[in-house]
Design a protein around this motif. Structure first.
Motif, PDB file in Angstrom:
ATOM      1  N   PHE A   1       0.830  -1.210   0.000  1.00  0.00           N
ATOM      2  CA  PHE A   1       0.000   0.000   0.000  1.00  0.00           C
ATOM      3  C   PHE A   1       0.866   1.263   0.000  1.00  0.00           C
ATOM      4  CE2 PHE A   1      -3.745  -2.497   1.691  1.00  0.00           C
ATOM      5  CZ  PHE A   1      -4.535  -2.232   0.602  1.00  0.00           C
ATOM      6  N   VAL A   2       1.985   1.231   0.705  1.00  0.00           N
ATOM      7  CA  VAL A   2       2.892   2.385   0.713  1.00  0.00           C
ATOM      8  C   VAL A   2       3.441   2.636  -0.688  1.00  0.00           C
ATOM      9  CG1 VAL A   2       5.127   3.224   1.530  1.00  0.00           C
ATOM     10  CG2 VAL A   2       3.527   2.186   3.132  1.00  0.00           C
TER      11      VAL A   2
ATOM     12  N   SER B   1       0.670   4.003  -2.851  1.00  0.00           N
ATOM     13  CA  SER B   1       0.402   5.397  -2.489  1.00  0.00           C
ATOM     14  C   SER B   1       1.457   6.327  -3.073  1.00  0.00           C
ATOM     15  CB  SER B   1       0.363   5.544  -0.957  1.00  0.00           C
ATOM     16  OG  SER B   1      -0.649   4.753  -0.403  1.00  0.00           O
TER      17      SER B   1
ATOM     18  N   ALA C   1       0.819   6.747  -6.705  1.00  0.00           N
ATOM     19  CA  ALA C   1      -0.349   7.610  -6.929  1.00  0.00           C
ATOM     20  C   ALA C   1      -0.025   9.071  -6.661  1.00  0.00           C
ATOM     21  CB  ALA C   1      -1.511   7.152  -6.057  1.00  0.00           C
ATOM     22  N   LEU C   2       0.820   9.334  -5.653  1.00  0.00           N
ATOM     23  CA  LEU C   2       1.148  10.712  -5.279  1.00  0.00           C
ATOM     24  C   LEU C   2       2.319  11.276  -6.068  1.00  0.00           C
ATOM     25  CD1 LEU C   2       0.807  10.469  -1.386  1.00  0.00           C
ATOM     26  CD2 LEU C   2      -0.768  11.573  -2.984  1.00  0.00           C
TER      27      LEU C   2
END
Length: 279
Positions: free
Chosen positions: A17-18, A21, A24-25
C-alpha cells in the motif's frame, strides 16, 4: 506459526500500500516541485524530478497572487458554478431518489427506467440537443447554461434511490400517525438519515462540476465567463506556452477539492458503501 504468517502478510500488505500510495502521489509531487521552477527550466528539462535545485523560487506564486487577475476571475467562476451545482443537485436528486425508493405510485418503474437509460447514454450524444435548448432559451454564455443540465443528475438520482431503499419505512408511518406532512417527514426525519449519502455525492458532484471542461467549452463564449479548466487551456497557444503559470495555476485548483474532502471524508466511505449495496 499461523500468527507469524499473519504478521508477515500484514507487513507485505502495508508495504504494498505504501508503494501504491507513492506511485499515486508521484504526479502530485512532481507538479508541486515544478510549480517552483521557472519556465526556462521547465522547457529545458521538462516536467521531471531532474532539475537544478538552485532555480527554485516563488515567482510563479507571486505572479498568480499579484498580477493574474484573470486567473482569479476564472477561479471565482468555477467556485460559483461548482457550489450552485452541488447544492441544487443534492436538493433535487435526493428528493427524486427518495420518492422513487419509498413511494408507490403509478409509473414509478417507468421513471426509474428512464433514469437508468439516460445514465447509460454518453453525454456527448446529449450535448447537441442540450446546446440547442440553451440557444432557444437564450442562456448561452451564462452560469445557468453550465449549471442547468447537472441540476438533476441521473447518477445522483440512482445513488440516492439505492441509499433510500435502506431507510426504515416504519419511521414514516409513525410520523404520519403523529400528524407530520410528507414534506415534514422528508426534511425533518428522512433527510438527516441520508447525511452520509449527501456527503459522498457532494464530493463526487463537486469534483465533476469543478473539473468539467467539455460542456463549459460549448456554452461559454467570453473570456471573463470561463471556468478554470477553460481558462488554463487558453494558456496553451501555438505562439507561446506559459507552462510555469499553467502548472502553478493547475496546482491551485486542487485546493477546493481537498477542502471539500476533508469536511466530508468521515461520511464518504459509509455513504458509498451503504448506497452501493442496497437493491
Amino acid at each position: 506459526m499461523k500468527k507469524q504468517n499473519s504478521t508477515a502478510l500484514k507487513w507485505i500488505i502495508n508495504i504494498a500500500f505504501v508503494i501504491i500510495s507513492f506511485i499515486a502521489l508521484f504526479p502530485i509531487l512532481n507538479l508541486v516541485l515544478s510549480s517552483f521552477r521557472p519556465a526556462s527550466e521547465i522547457m529545458r528539462n521538462g516536467i521531471s524530478l531532474v532539475f537544478d535545485p538552485s532555480s527554485l523560487n516563488l515567482n510563479n506564486y507571486k505572479f498568480i497572487f499579484t498580477e493574474a487577475s484573470t486567473y482569479w476571475g476564472w477561479y471565482g467562476n468555477s467556485l460559483i458554478i461548482a457550489l450552485i451545482t452541488v447544492v441544487l443537485s443534492l436538493f433535487f436528486s435526493a428528493m427524486v431518489g427518495y420518492a422513487l425508493a419509498l413511494y408507490d405510485f403509478k409509473g414509478r418503474n417507468v421513471v426509474f427506467g428512464f433514469v437508468l437509460f439516460i445514465l447509460m447514454v454518453p453525454f456527448e450524444i446529449l450535448m447537441l440537443p442540450l446546446f440547442q435548448m440553451m440557444i432557444k432559451m437564450q442562456l448561452v454564455n451564462t452560469y445557468t447554461a453550465v449549471i442547468l443540465p447537472a441540476v438533476v443528475a441521473p447518477i445522483a438520482v440512482f445513488f440516492f434511490r439505492q441509499y433510500a431503499l435502506g431507510l426504515p419505512k416504519e419511521l414514516m408511518d409513525s410520523a404520519r400517525m403523529d400528524g407530520a406532512t410528507e414534506y415534514g417527514i422528508y426534511f425533518k426525519i428522512m433527510l438527516p438519515l441520508m447525511t452520509p449519502s449527501l456527503a459522498a455525492m457532494a464530493i463526487l458532484q463537486g469534483l465533476g462540476a469543478w473539473n468539467n471542461f467539455l460542456w463549459p467549452l460549448v456554452v461559454l463564449r467570453s473570456n471573463s465567463m470561463f471556468t478554470l479548466p477553460l481558462g488554463l487551456a487558453t494558456m496553451l497557444t501555438p505562439y507561446g506556452n506559459n507552462y510555469d503559470v499553467l502548472i502553478t495555476g493547475s496546482l491551485m485548483t486542487i485546493v477546493p477539492i481537498i477542502i471539500l474532502f476533508i469536511f466530508f471524508q468521515r461520511y464518504f466511505v459509509a455513504g458509498l458503501t451503504v448506497g452501493g449495496v442496497k437493491g
